[in-house]
Design an enzyme around this catalytic site. Sequence first.
Site, PDB file in Angstrom:
ATOM      1  N   SER A 143       0.764  -1.188  -0.132  1.00 11.75           N
ATOM      2  CA  SER A 143       0.075   0.028   0.012  1.00 11.75           C
ATOM      3  C   SER A 143       0.838   1.185   0.014  1.00 11.75           C
ATOM      4  O   SER A 143       0.245   2.402  -0.054  1.00 11.75           O
ATOM      5  CB  SER A 143      -0.897   0.193   1.226  1.00 11.75           C
ATOM      6  N   ASN A 196      -1.886  -2.470  13.109  1.00 11.94           N
ATOM      7  CA  ASN A 196      -3.604  -2.632  13.089  1.00 11.94           C
ATOM      8  C   ASN A 196      -4.080  -1.197  13.864  1.00 11.94           C
ATOM      9  O   ASN A 196      -4.914  -0.311  13.307  1.00 11.94           O
ATOM     10  CB  ASN A 196      -4.297  -3.564  13.656  1.00 11.94           C
ATOM     11  N   THR A 254     -40.249  25.541 -11.103  1.00 11.26           N
ATOM     12  CA  THR A 254     -40.659  24.250 -10.477  1.00 11.26           C
ATOM     13  C   THR A 254     -40.647  23.254 -11.843  1.00 11.26           C
ATOM     14  O   THR A 254     -41.306  23.764 -12.695  1.00 11.26           O
ATOM     15  CB  THR A 254     -42.032  24.047  -9.688  1.00 11.26           C
ATOM     16  N   HIS A 255     -40.236  21.853 -11.810  1.00 16.14           N
ATOM     17  CA  HIS A 255     -40.478  21.102 -12.906  1.00 16.14           C
ATOM     18  C   HIS A 255     -39.763  21.825 -14.157  1.00 16.14           C
ATOM     19  O   HIS A 255     -39.930  21.609 -15.410  1.00 16.14           O
ATOM     20  CB  HIS A 255     -41.759  20.878 -13.408  1.00 16.14           C
ATOM     21  N   SER A 260     -13.627  25.550 -27.996  1.00 13.89           N
ATOM     22  CA  SER A 260     -13.957  24.340 -28.786  1.00 13.89           C
ATOM     23  C   SER A 260     -12.817  24.183 -29.847  1.00 13.89           C
ATOM     24  O   SER A 260     -12.497  25.517 -30.590  1.00 13.89           O
ATOM     25  CB  SER A 260     -15.175  24.027 -29.479  1.00 13.89           C
ATOM     26  N   LYS A 314     -17.748  28.593 -29.373  1.00 13.48           N
ATOM     27  CA  LYS A 314     -18.032  28.039 -28.256  1.00 13.48           C
ATOM     28  C   LYS A 314     -17.452  28.577 -26.946  1.00 13.48           C
ATOM     29  O   LYS A 314     -16.110  28.812 -27.036  1.00 13.48           O
ATOM     30  CB  LYS A 314     -17.941  26.527 -28.419  1.00 13.48           C
ATOM     31  N   ASN A 340     -17.165  26.803 -23.278  1.00 15.87           N
ATOM     32  CA  ASN A 340     -18.004  25.562 -22.686  1.00 15.87           C
ATOM     33  C   ASN A 340     -17.585  25.883 -21.114  1.00 15.87           C
ATOM     34  O   ASN A 340     -16.393  26.234 -20.531  1.00 15.87           O
ATOM     35  CB  ASN A 340     -17.155  24.294 -22.993  1.00 15.87           C
ATOM     36  N   GLU A 342     -19.031  21.487 -15.412  1.00 14.79           N
ATOM     37  CA  GLU A 342     -19.365  20.309 -15.957  1.00 14.79           C
ATOM     38  C   GLU A 342     -18.657  18.919 -15.227  1.00 14.79           C
ATOM     39  O   GLU A 342     -19.016  18.046 -14.824  1.00 14.79           O
ATOM     40  CB  GLU A 342     -19.117  20.142 -17.475  1.00 14.79           C
ATOM     41  N   TYR A 349      -9.306  -6.632  12.875  1.00 17.83           N
ATOM     42  CA  TYR A 349      -8.791  -6.121  11.463  1.00 17.83           C
ATOM     43  C   TYR A 349      -8.614  -7.214  10.724  1.00 17.83           C
ATOM     44  O   TYR A 349      -8.455  -8.441  10.912  1.00 17.83           O
ATOM     45  CB  TYR A 349      -7.411  -5.555  11.889  1.00 17.83           C
ATOM     46  N   GLN A 371      -7.345  -2.169   4.044  1.00 23.28           N
ATOM     47  CA  GLN A 371      -6.186  -1.328   3.227  1.00 23.28           C
ATOM     48  C   GLN A 371      -7.060  -0.672   2.165  1.00 23.28           C
ATOM     49  O   GLN A 371      -6.333   0.329   1.722  1.00 23.28           O
ATOM     50  CB  GLN A 371      -5.249  -2.578   2.982  1.00 23.28           C
ATOM     51  N   LYS A 387      -8.184   3.465   2.139  1.00 23.95           N
ATOM     52  CA  LYS A 387      -7.455   4.559   1.715  1.00 23.95           C
ATOM     53  C   LYS A 387      -7.689   5.405   0.375  1.00 23.95           C
ATOM     54  O   LYS A 387      -7.842   6.453   0.436  1.00 23.95           O
ATOM     55  CB  LYS A 387      -5.988   4.376   1.948  1.00 23.95           C
TER      56      LYS A 387
HETATM   57  N1  ARG Z   1      -1.195  -1.507   5.233  1.00 24.25           N
HETATM   58  C1  ARG Z   1      -2.219  -1.824   6.117  1.00 24.25           C
HETATM   59  C2  ARG Z   1      -3.508  -1.059   5.965  1.00 24.25           C
HETATM   60  O1  ARG Z   1      -3.462  -0.299   5.572  1.00 24.25           O
HETATM   61  C3  ARG Z   1      -1.615  -1.734   7.730  1.00 24.25           C
HETATM   62  C4  ARG Z   1      -2.251  -2.706   8.699  1.00 24.25           C
HETATM   63  C5  ARG Z   1      -1.717  -4.098   8.230  1.00 24.25           C
HETATM   64  N2  ARG Z   1      -1.739  -4.979   9.434  1.00 24.25           N
HETATM   65  C6  ARG Z   1      -1.683  -6.321   9.072  1.00 24.25           C
HETATM   66  N3  ARG Z   1      -1.780  -6.945  10.127  1.00 24.25           N
HETATM   67  N4  ARG Z   1      -1.243  -6.638   8.032  1.00 24.25           N
HETATM   68  O2  ARG Z   1      -4.202  -1.418   6.856  1.00 24.25           O
END
Ligand code: ARG
Length: 464
Positions: A25, A112, A157-158, A279, A285, A287, A292, A319, A324, A327
């Site tokens: 990650s 964790n 409205t509408h 354009s 144009k 835009n 948008e 966990y 992971q 993120k």
């Molecule tokens: N990279 C992991 C995450 O984003 C960190 C925690 C990993 N924990 C583990 N027991 N492998 O969640």
Amino acid sequence: MSNDKPWDGRFTEPTDAFVEAFTASVLFDRRLYRQDIAGSIAHAKMLAHVGVLAEAECDAIVKGLLEIKAEIDAGTFTWSVALEDVHMNIESRLIAHIGEAGKKLHTGRSRNDQVATDLRLYLRDGVDTVIAAILRLQEALLLVAEREADSIMPGFTHLQVAQPVTFGHHMLAWFEMLQRDRGRFADGRRRINVMPLGAAALAGTSYPIDRAFTARALGFDAVAENSLDAVSDRDFAVEFTAAAALLMVHLSRFSEELILWSSSQFDFVELPDAFCTGSSIMPQKKNPDVPELVRGKSGRVSGDLVALLTMIKGQPLAYNKDNQEDKEPLFDALDTVLGSLRAYGDLVPNFRVKRDNMLRAAQHGFSTATDLADYLVRKGVAFRDAHEVVGRAVRYGIDSGKDLAGMTLEELQGFSAVIGADVFDILTVTGSVAARNHFGATAPAQVRQAIARARERLESAARK
Ligand code: ARG
């Protein structure tokens, strides 16, 4: 064995090269490095405070971590995919840098609780930035509302012309949506700012840790009550992303209106050139790209929300590596919201309102028909009968190409004998908006009062 992972003691074979990249990650979680380092410093100080680390060890760790932070800030840090994530990259570097003491940092914690802590710290700042950006846009809307408190446009409205409204009133409707959005982010922040650290892998730790100490050092309002929940809870991420998705839906609705209004059919506003593109083939144009794009980007934040909900749905406690996957959607939601708010904060004070065009549009489409019905009611006609009378007048207007205000008194009296010369006061769009003169309505006087109240609400938010 040459695999060289912090956890490879029980392994006999190295990780498959593809799996190593697939499970890593670091390419996206390195964004958390500041929070990771802050969390580690607080943890080390806590360990020294309770006597698990010697002061000298703690000092070496803190110094080493700050040096690593400087390396990352300067862009000289080498990230390694083999080291999987931001946490192990930094820890490995610390050990290489300061030696034995570095190996003690991970005492009494787990990745964790570490990652959950990092993410909460990150999002806490993120929320504050989002709230500031919403405030900025709200202030811009108040400026426009003030400038356009008397400007009349057709209300729809509408998407059919309904009744005249003031443009300032319309801007204040956008303001209210953002006010609720801001409230949602602020509310979610209370649940973000709870510290998981100390939950360790899932069950807590056998060291005599002082979680209140760490929480204070990191500015958390509370310590997570339950260690299993602490390492697995991502509700806070869902709440943030839900607030972000709804905010984006609101911005998408603003976008839709600006796109319509800037078309040659409406021609109510002109967007600044700096926010539009031309354009490559059609020279005429201009835009409305920014609205948008914001409208388009709202889809991905809804997608981020669905991704997070689905990611959590099948997980048993505690966990799981699934987490992971929290993120990228979260970062994407945050980036998208911040970019869109910034664009709108810049754009809103700078679009040009074409007052004459809006006024003309409001004068067509029988926008004062309700006012005529209300007039008849004031003269003693029951509302349902009045509605019927005005309906016939509108029908006549459509057939003869006349607007209500364009008919003669005699023509109008043909529909109801109670109509007098004073009817023309209420058939004008100015009279119509001025008549809607109560709390929350569109009269310019009310819009000015609403702006004053809105300013107070913003100030009280800033004081908090
Ligand atoms: N990279 C992991 C995450 O984003 C960190 C925690 C990993 N924990 C583990 N027991 N492998 O969640």
